[in-house]
Design a protein around this motif. Structure first.
Motif, short mmCIF file in Angstrom:
data_model
loop_
_atom_site.label_atom_id
_atom_site.label_comp_id
_atom_site.label_asym_id
_atom_site.label_seq_id
_atom_site.Cartn_x
_atom_site.Cartn_y
_atom_site.Cartn_z
N TRP A 301 11.97 -3.47 22.42
CA TRP A 301 11.74 -3.57 20.99
C TRP A 301 13.00 -3.20 20.22
O TRP A 301 13.81 -2.38 20.68
CB TRP A 301 10.60 -2.65 20.54
CG TRP A 301 9.25 -3.12 20.97
CD1 TRP A 301 8.65 -2.94 22.18
CD2 TRP A 301 8.32 -3.87 20.17
NE1 TRP A 301 7.40 -3.52 22.19
CE2 TRP A 301 7.18 -4.10 20.97
CE3 TRP A 301 8.35 -4.35 18.87
CZ2 TRP A 301 6.07 -4.80 20.50
CZ3 TRP A 301 7.25 -5.06 18.39
CH2 TRP A 301 6.12 -5.27 19.21
N LYS A 302 13.13 -3.78 19.05
CA LYS A 302 14.22 -3.44 18.12
C LYS A 302 13.62 -2.83 16.87
O LYS A 302 12.72 -3.41 16.26
CB LYS A 302 15.02 -4.70 17.76
CG LYS A 302 16.16 -4.46 16.79
CD LYS A 302 16.89 -5.79 16.50
CE LYS A 302 18.01 -5.61 15.50
NZ LYS A 302 18.70 -6.89 15.23
N LEU A 303 14.11 -1.65 16.50
CA LEU A 303 13.64 -0.96 15.29
C LEU A 303 14.77 -0.95 14.26
O LEU A 303 15.94 -0.79 14.61
CB LEU A 303 13.24 0.48 15.60
CG LEU A 303 12.23 0.72 16.72
CD1 LEU A 303 11.95 2.21 16.87
CD2 LEU A 303 10.94 -0.03 16.46
N SER A 304 14.40 -1.11 13.00
CA SER A 304 15.38 -1.05 11.92
C SER A 304 14.68 -0.52 10.67
O SER A 304 13.45 -0.53 10.57
CB SER A 304 15.98 -2.43 11.65
OG SER A 304 14.96 -3.38 11.35
N PHE A 305 15.46 -0.07 9.70
CA PHE A 305 14.89 0.45 8.46
C PHE A 305 14.34 -0.70 7.61
O PHE A 305 14.92 -1.79 7.56
CB PHE A 305 15.93 1.23 7.67
CG PHE A 305 16.27 2.56 8.28
CD1 PHE A 305 15.39 3.63 8.17
CD2 PHE A 305 17.45 2.74 8.97
CE1 PHE A 305 15.68 4.85 8.73
CE2 PHE A 305 17.77 3.97 9.53
CZ PHE A 305 16.87 5.03 9.42
N ARG A 306 13.23 -0.44 6.98
CA ARG A 306 12.60 -1.45 6.11
C ARG A 306 13.45 -1.67 4.84
O ARG A 306 14.14 -0.79 4.40
CB ARG A 306 11.19 -1.00 5.71
CG ARG A 306 10.22 -0.96 6.87
CD ARG A 306 8.84 -0.57 6.39
NE ARG A 306 7.88 -0.48 7.49
CZ ARG A 306 7.20 -1.48 8.00
NH1 ARG A 306 7.38 -2.71 7.51
NH2 ARG A 306 6.35 -1.30 8.99
#
Length: 306
Positions: A301-306
């Motif tokens: 998975w890739k997480l990033s700031f909204r």
């Protein structure tokens, strides 16, 4: 794979208790519960530190879909005085074993790089729960300005990670076109709830943690890598809080590889992502799914700031 010392221990279940209370073991409270094992101190491990001559380090190549890296091997008995166990909560969190998620993560990063979706050149990178450090090593080879490796155990870093990084980054193992730029490489040991206090690129106070403004007052990590770190429910919150403190806002990203479910300990990607979703600060996107039959379904998975 490295977590903190809050990982639950498992005790024998007794239907009937020998106490004089209700006589029902599942209703009785333990008389003298054991205190939790304190985590080891957070320290920076210097790469020039000597490895004990009693620890034998060997390497062998591992092919990762067109990319070949070296994986080191040491004996758990020689390093920790333990049998070759996956983990011992509070003492050894499995960092000497090469877990499937680490290989999945390197393959996913390589694909992202080839497709133009990811560049490490000039970036600050942190690998959490590094063990062998293969994802971080890949970042080094692709020109990262700084790669910092973290594991729960200093012994893992000293006896496995550092020798494995050195073996992979030596010129004789890679063609000249490989982007080895001589960036900063450092190693840090400690618990996820405390390690932010010694990491160089981290937000350590609430004033800095202003996600909504989209501006960071500290030069944080551009990319965080982690594999097989979400296996225990008890560590998920501290891991997530660490990620938010360490990831550069608004453009920093996190790549996470793990099993969808870890049976017996309750963690997994979906449990961790439900925590992320509830918090509302970061968004998640599925990069890869692996269902090869060797274990339950694994994901990247890739997480990033909204």
């Amino acid at each position: 794979m490295a977590a903190n010392s809050e990982k639950p221990s498992f005790e024998t279940f007794q239907l009937f208790s020998s106490s004089t209370n209700l006589g029902l073991g599942f209703l009785d409270s333990p008389q003298n519960p054991l205190p939790p094992t304190p985590p080891p101190p957070c320290v920076e491990v210097i790469s020039s530190d000597e490895i004990s001559s009693s620890v034998k380090f060997t390497v062998e190549p591992v092919n990762l879909g067109g990319l070949t890296l070296l994986k080191g091997r040491v004996n758990t008995q020689e390093v920790f005085g333990l049998s070759n166990s996956d983990l011992v909560p509070g003492k050894y969190e499995g960092g000497l074993k090469l877990w499937e998620g680490s290989l999945d993560l390197v393959k996913a990063l390589y694909t992202e790089f080839k497709n133009g979706n990811l560049s490490f050149r000039g970036k600050r990178v942190l690998e959490l729960g590094c063990g062998h450090g293969l994802p971080g090593i890949f970042a080094c080879l692709e020109g990262a300005a700084a790669v910092h490796f973290q594991d729960f155990n200093a012994e893992v870093l000293r006896c496995l990670t550092i020798p494995n990084v050195n073996a992979n980054l030596s010129e004789k193992n890679h063609p000249l076109e490989t982007n080895v730029t001589g960036g900063e490489v450092r190693f840090f040991a400690g618990d996820w709830s405390e390690i932010h206090k010694i990491l160089p690129y981290v937000q350590n106070n609430e004033k800095d943690l202003n996600y909504s403004s989209g501006h960071s007052q500290v030069a944080n990590y551009d990319i965080i890598l982690m594999a097989e770190t979400v296996y225990s429910i008890s560590t998920l919150q501290s891991l997530y809080e660490l990620i938010k403190k360490c990831t550069s806002c608004p453009h920093g990203v996190v790549y996470m590889a793990a099993k969808k479910h870890y049976f017996g300990v309750g963690g997994g990607t979906r449990r961790f992502l439900s925590l992320v979703e509830k918090d509302g600060v970061m968004a998640s996107n599925l990069v890869a799914e692996v269902a090869d039959g060797s274990s339950n379904v694994r994901e990247v998975w890739k997480l990033s700031f909204r």
